[in-house]
Design a protein around this motif. Structure first.
Motif, mmCIF file in Angstrom:
data_model
loop_
_atom_site.group_PDB
_atom_site.id
_atom_site.type_symbol
_atom_site.label_atom_id
_atom_site.label_comp_id
_atom_site.label_asym_id
_atom_site.label_seq_id
_atom_site.Cartn_x
_atom_site.Cartn_y
_atom_site.Cartn_z
ATOM 1 N N GLN A 25 0.819 -1.210 0.000
ATOM 2 C CA GLN A 25 0.000 0.000 0.000
ATOM 3 C C GLN A 25 0.852 1.259 0.000
ATOM 4 N N LEU A 28 1.911 1.730 -3.616
ATOM 5 C CA LEU A 28 0.819 2.194 -4.472
ATOM 6 C C LEU A 28 0.485 3.654 -4.194
ATOM 7 N N TRP A 50 -5.465 2.162 -5.234
ATOM 8 C CA TRP A 50 -4.379 2.620 -6.096
ATOM 9 C C TRP A 50 -4.829 3.756 -6.987
ATOM 10 N N VAL A 60 -1.777 2.213 -13.604
ATOM 11 C CA VAL A 60 -0.828 1.815 -12.582
ATOM 12 C C VAL A 60 -0.228 0.471 -12.963
ATOM 13 N N VAL A 62 2.297 -2.721 -11.739
ATOM 14 C CA VAL A 62 2.914 -3.380 -10.597
ATOM 15 C C VAL A 62 3.721 -4.564 -11.120
#
Length: 282
Positions: A25, A28, A50, A60, A62
């Motif tokens: 978190q 993000l 996010w 976004v 990841v």
């Protein structure tokens, strides 16, 4: 927009591997509309949010490095990623991460109103012992511009999941421009799954324009010990950019392998089931 780094035991500001955050978190939040790099390890994560909020669009990314596992956290009702704001378009790209033990869903939308369009794309990921991969979890709405969710799985493994995409049985949306989930599946292994896509019967008691399920591509996948591939309570179902008919579906189902699949299509008319079965099971 920013790039952040996360690793086990990290306590820094997320600017590099040596200065990494310790939680997903944090990564993000720090990245905003940006990119998060995650180092190897097991992360007990849940309820993750996010991207930008307040009606803007975000993309976004990841990335996992080494063996990265996101483990279900019981304190957040078994969900990994959730989004509950008014959004126009949120794109979440996930690479090389294993999701394990999320009893509800890996990705979910939890807003009760507004325009939602959640675009999830997973590459080389694994979903193991999870409830649903994508589950829109929002309340019914009479808005005039409701949109669809999109899920793309490429070179992924789904092992022992209830569904890949499931509309909540009592919380669908019913806007005039409604589009049900759009799916793109390529090069995946679906093993010991109950259903791949289902609307949970929601369309039978609600007026929905056009179609409930849209499968954009279904190519080069292995379906092994699967209960139902695609289940819709409202006809027609849409495959490969065209509705079912005399020549429909030809572009959608290509080079798949099927073993011990109970139902290929469940639809009100029955014609889709018989037509698809003749093409992929004969």
């Amino acid at each position: 927009m920013a790039t952040t780094y996360v690793k086990k035991g990290g306590s820094g500001g997320g600017t590099s591997w040596s200065d990494a955050y310790g939680t997903i978190q944090q990564g993000l939040t720090g990245a905003g509309d940006g990119t998060v790099h995650v180092g190897r390890g097991i992360y007990e994560e849940g309820g993750l949010t996010w991207g930008d909020t307040g009606g803007s669009s975000s993309t976004v990314n990841v990335y996992g490095y080494g063996e990265v596992i996101f483990e279900g956290a019981t304190t957040v009702s078994g969900r990994c990623f959730k989004y509950g704001e008014y959004v126009d378009s949120h794109v979440l790209n996930i690479y090389d991460i294993t999701f394990r033990g999320y009893t509800d869903s890996v990705f979910s939308i939890e807003s009760n109103s507004g325009v939602e369009y959640l675009n999830v794309r997973a590459y080389r990921c694994k979903f193991i012992n999870c409830g649903h991969v994508l589950r829109p979890y929002f309340g019914a709405s009479t808005g005039t511009d409701q949109r669809h969710s999109y899920i793309k799985l490429e070179d992924c493994i789904c092992d022992n999941v209830t569904t890949v995409c499931s509309v909540h049985p009592s919380r669908g949306i019913a806007g005039p421009l409604l589009r049900r989930p759009i799916a793109y599946f390529s090069g995946n292994i679906f093993y010991n799954c109950d259903k791949i896509i289902t609307d949970n019967g929601w369309g039978t008691s609600n007026t929905v324009d056009t179609y409930n399920i849209n499968v954009e591509k279904d190519m080069g996948n292995i379906y092994y010990n699967v209960g139902t591939l695609f289940e819709s309570s409202q006809y027609p179902v849409r495959f490969g950019g065209t509705f079912w008919g005399a020549n429909a579906g030809n572009r959608a189902h290509v080079d798949n392998f099927y073993y011990n699949v109970t139902n290929y299509i469940v639809d009100p008319s029955g014609s889709v089931t018989s037509y698809l079965r003749s093409r992929i099971a004969g």
